[in-house]
Design a protein around this motif. Structure first.
Motif, PDB file in Angstrom:
ATOM      1  N   ARG A 198      -8.362 -86.040 -20.066  1.00  0.00           N
ATOM      2  CA  ARG A 198      -7.684 -87.028 -20.910  1.00  0.00           C
ATOM      3  C   ARG A 198      -6.214 -86.654 -21.075  1.00  0.00           C
ATOM      4  O   ARG A 198      -5.903 -85.482 -21.305  1.00  0.00           O
ATOM      5  CB  ARG A 198      -8.355 -87.046 -22.282  1.00  0.00           C
ATOM      6  CG  ARG A 198      -7.702 -87.980 -23.276  1.00  0.00           C
ATOM      7  CD  ARG A 198      -8.427 -87.944 -24.623  1.00  0.00           C
ATOM      8  NE  ARG A 198      -7.701 -88.757 -25.577  1.00  0.00           N
ATOM      9  CZ  ARG A 198      -7.648 -88.512 -26.882  1.00  0.00           C
ATOM     10  NH1 ARG A 198      -8.323 -87.513 -27.409  1.00  0.00           N
ATOM     11  NH2 ARG A 198      -6.944 -89.290 -27.673  1.00  0.00           N
ATOM     12  N   ILE A 199      -5.344 -87.655 -20.942  1.00  0.00           N
ATOM     13  CA  ILE A 199      -3.932 -87.490 -21.279  1.00  0.00           C
ATOM     14  C   ILE A 199      -3.680 -88.342 -22.514  1.00  0.00           C
ATOM     15  O   ILE A 199      -3.749 -89.574 -22.453  1.00  0.00           O
ATOM     16  CB  ILE A 199      -3.016 -87.922 -20.114  1.00  0.00           C
ATOM     17  CG1 ILE A 199      -3.288 -87.067 -18.870  1.00  0.00           C
ATOM     18  CG2 ILE A 199      -1.546 -87.810 -20.526  1.00  0.00           C
ATOM     19  CD1 ILE A 199      -2.560 -87.551 -17.612  1.00  0.00           C
ATOM     20  N   GLU A 200      -3.449 -87.658 -23.615  1.00  0.00           N
ATOM     21  CA  GLU A 200      -3.222 -88.335 -24.897  1.00  0.00           C
ATOM     22  C   GLU A 200      -1.712 -88.404 -25.120  1.00  0.00           C
ATOM     23  O   GLU A 200      -1.052 -87.384 -25.255  1.00  0.00           O
ATOM     24  CB  GLU A 200      -3.896 -87.498 -25.996  1.00  0.00           C
ATOM     25  CG  GLU A 200      -3.728 -88.030 -27.380  1.00  0.00           C
ATOM     26  CD  GLU A 200      -4.171 -87.009 -28.449  1.00  0.00           C
ATOM     27  OE1 GLU A 200      -4.692 -85.913 -28.116  1.00  0.00           O
ATOM     28  OE2 GLU A 200      -3.954 -87.314 -29.629  1.00  0.00           O
ATOM     29  N   VAL A 201      -1.182 -89.627 -25.133  1.00  0.00           N
ATOM     30  CA  VAL A 201       0.264 -89.804 -25.320  1.00  0.00           C
ATOM     31  C   VAL A 201       0.563 -89.763 -26.822  1.00  0.00           C
ATOM     32  O   VAL A 201      -0.106 -90.430 -27.620  1.00  0.00           O
ATOM     33  CB  VAL A 201       0.744 -91.124 -24.675  1.00  0.00           C
ATOM     34  CG1 VAL A 201       2.238 -91.317 -24.869  1.00  0.00           C
ATOM     35  CG2 VAL A 201       0.391 -91.133 -23.178  1.00  0.00           C
ATOM     36  N   MET A 202       1.562 -88.949 -27.196  1.00  0.00           N
ATOM     37  CA  MET A 202       1.832 -88.695 -28.617  1.00  0.00           C
ATOM     38  C   MET A 202       3.280 -89.061 -28.978  1.00  0.00           C
ATOM     39  O   MET A 202       4.165 -89.050 -28.123  1.00  0.00           O
ATOM     40  CB  MET A 202       1.605 -87.217 -28.938  1.00  0.00           C
ATOM     41  CG  MET A 202       0.260 -86.686 -28.457  1.00  0.00           C
ATOM     42  SD  MET A 202      -0.191 -85.094 -29.152  1.00  0.00           S
ATOM     43  CE  MET A 202       1.015 -83.986 -28.408  1.00  0.00           C
ATOM     44  N   THR A 203       3.494 -89.334 -30.259  1.00  0.00           N
ATOM     45  CA  THR A 203       4.838 -89.677 -30.729  1.00  0.00           C
ATOM     46  C   THR A 203       5.501 -88.496 -31.439  1.00  0.00           C
ATOM     47  O   THR A 203       6.610 -88.615 -31.951  1.00  0.00           O
ATOM     48  CB  THR A 203       4.795 -90.887 -31.676  1.00  0.00           C
ATOM     49  OG1 THR A 203       3.876 -90.587 -32.731  1.00  0.00           O
ATOM     50  CG2 THR A 203       4.330 -92.129 -30.941  1.00  0.00           C
ATOM     51  N   GLU A 204       4.778 -87.368 -31.508  1.00  0.00           N
ATOM     52  CA  GLU A 204       5.403 -86.125 -31.978  1.00  0.00           C
ATOM     53  C   GLU A 204       4.652 -84.960 -31.348  1.00  0.00           C
ATOM     54  O   GLU A 204       3.555 -85.143 -30.833  1.00  0.00           O
ATOM     55  CB  GLU A 204       5.392 -86.044 -33.503  1.00  0.00           C
ATOM     56  CG  GLU A 204       4.013 -86.115 -34.093  1.00  0.00           C
ATOM     57  CD  GLU A 204       4.011 -86.142 -35.620  1.00  0.00           C
ATOM     58  OE1 GLU A 204       5.061 -86.361 -36.217  1.00  0.00           O
ATOM     59  OE2 GLU A 204       2.931 -85.922 -36.180  1.00  0.00           O
ATOM     60  N   ASP A 205       5.251 -83.796 -31.423  1.00  0.00           N
ATOM     61  CA  ASP A 205       4.643 -82.626 -30.808  1.00  0.00           C
ATOM     62  C   ASP A 205       3.523 -82.074 -31.697  1.00  0.00           C
ATOM     63  O   ASP A 205       3.555 -82.242 -32.920  1.00  0.00           O
ATOM     64  CB  ASP A 205       5.721 -81.546 -30.593  1.00  0.00           C
ATOM     65  CG  ASP A 205       5.354 -80.587 -29.460  1.00  0.00           C
ATOM     66  OD1 ASP A 205       4.286 -80.782 -28.827  1.00  0.00           O
ATOM     67  OD2 ASP A 205       6.140 -79.657 -29.208  1.00  0.00           O
ATOM     68  N   ARG A 206       2.538 -81.468 -31.050  1.00  0.00           N
ATOM     69  CA  ARG A 206       1.412 -80.890 -31.775  1.00  0.00           C
ATOM     70  C   ARG A 206       0.883 -79.763 -30.901  1.00  0.00           C
ATOM     71  O   ARG A 206       0.860 -79.904 -29.687  1.00  0.00           O
ATOM     72  CB  ARG A 206       0.365 -81.994 -31.911  1.00  0.00           C
ATOM     73  CG  ARG A 206      -0.820 -81.671 -32.774  1.00  0.00           C
ATOM     74  CD  ARG A 206      -1.756 -82.889 -32.883  1.00  0.00           C
ATOM     75  NE  ARG A 206      -2.828 -82.831 -31.912  1.00  0.00           N
ATOM     76  CZ  ARG A 206      -3.305 -83.885 -31.232  1.00  0.00           C
ATOM     77  NH1 ARG A 206      -2.770 -85.079 -31.382  1.00  0.00           N
ATOM     78  NH2 ARG A 206      -4.300 -83.735 -30.387  1.00  0.00           N
ATOM     79  N   PRO A 207       0.507 -78.620 -31.477  1.00  0.00           N
ATOM     80  CA  PRO A 207       0.071 -77.501 -30.637  1.00  0.00           C
ATOM     81  C   PRO A 207      -1.300 -77.719 -30.013  1.00  0.00           C
ATOM     82  O   PRO A 207      -2.189 -78.313 -30.622  1.00  0.00           O
ATOM     83  CB  PRO A 207       0.037 -76.317 -31.612  1.00  0.00           C
ATOM     84  CG  PRO A 207      -0.112 -76.928 -32.973  1.00  0.00           C
ATOM     85  CD  PRO A 207       0.539 -78.274 -32.914  1.00  0.00           C
ATOM     86  N   GLY A 208      -1.479 -77.224 -28.787  1.00  0.00           N
ATOM     87  CA  GLY A 208      -2.782 -77.229 -28.123  1.00  0.00           C
ATOM     88  C   GLY A 208      -3.498 -75.907 -28.352  1.00  0.00           C
ATOM     89  O   GLY A 208      -3.187 -75.171 -29.296  1.00  0.00           O
TER      90      GLY A 208
END
Ligand SMILES: Nc1nc2c(c(=O)[nH]1)N[C@H]1C(S)=C(S)[C@@H](COP(=O)(O)O)O[C@H]1N2
Ligand SMILES: [Mo]
Length: 224
Positions: free
Chosen positions: A194-204
């Motif tokens: 899955r590639i989840e497109v985000m509007t801010e950064d979040r740690p993996g």
């Protein structure tokens, strides 16, 4: 098809300046503007050493994903969520590229020959929102890693099914994984799901455990 081309151009346009000024280049001058690869020069990022064999490194779950069952979903901050299967992947333009692989545990392998599809072609299918900035890339083992779009859109970021002339083995993330040659290799999710497109950064996964959000090998950018 036109919509996809338009979406890709729009994205590249939006991130062009950031991409060009990125330090993730093999040039170690400040904010390097050198070539993306070494062009035959035996050059290693700081504190890395070269290996001849390709080590296996992951969180240990090594999921079995037959290519007939493999699916990739692109969703989140997009106009058109899409799911690709193996056939859909092979129907996209196939790119051959040679690039280096730098692991944060300090081994580097030069000149890996890859075949696969550009991340930028895949993400364009879903037409990311204007507000999109990062992606979270999920694997079938539950692994995640965050990548800025300004890095992921680079031409050498691929979703690969072939490495050094052979189908990508399960241990290296087959049937399909991502590679991020200008970032440490943990940013390249194996068994991509899955590639989840985000509007801010979040740690993996590793970023939550202290590893860098940005992961530039040429800046020795390992930890947060
Ligand atoms: N799905 C998934 N992808 C992953 C990992 C993982 O644990 N799970 N490990 C990362 C790490 S830390 C590295 S260094 C590279 C290693 O890839 P390799 O085993 O093919 O050398 O995969 C990255 N991608
Ligand atoms: Mo790693």
């Amino acid at each position: 098809m036109e919509r996809i081309v338009a979406s890709r151009l729009k994205l590249k346009d939006r991130f062009q300046a950031q991409m060009a000024s990125s330090p993730a280049q093999s040039d170690d001058r400040p904010m390097g503007t050198g070539p993306s690869n070494r062009h035959g020069m035996p050059k290693l990022p700081p504190d890395q050493y070269e290996v001849q064999k390709w080590p296996v490194l992951d969180i240990g779950l090594s999921p079995i994903v037959p290519k007939e069952k493999w699916k990739l979903t692109i969703d989140g901050a997009v106009t058109e969520p899409v799911t690709l299967d193996w056939g859909g992947m092979l129907a996209l333009p196939q790119i051959e590229d040679t690039s280096d692989f730098h692991c944060v545990t300090k081994w580097s392998r030069f000149d890996m020959a890859w075949v696969g599809v550009r991340f930028s072609d895949i993400i364009a299918l879903a037409d990311p929102d204007e507000t999109a900035t990062h992606v979270m890339v999920h694997g079938y083992d539950g692994y995640t890693t965050n990548v800025p779009l300004a890095e992921a859109l680079k031409d050498d970021v691929l979703l690969v099914h072939t490495a050094n002339g052979e189908p990508l083995t399960r241990e290296h993330g087959g049937p399909i994984r991502m590679i991020t040659p200008q970032l440490y290799a943990w940013k390249g999710t194996k068994w991509i799901k899955r590639i989840e497109v985000m509007t801010e950064d979040r740690p993996g996964f590793w970023e939550e455990r202290g590893y860098s959000m940005s992961a530039h090998p040429w800046r020795n950018d390992r930890y947060r």
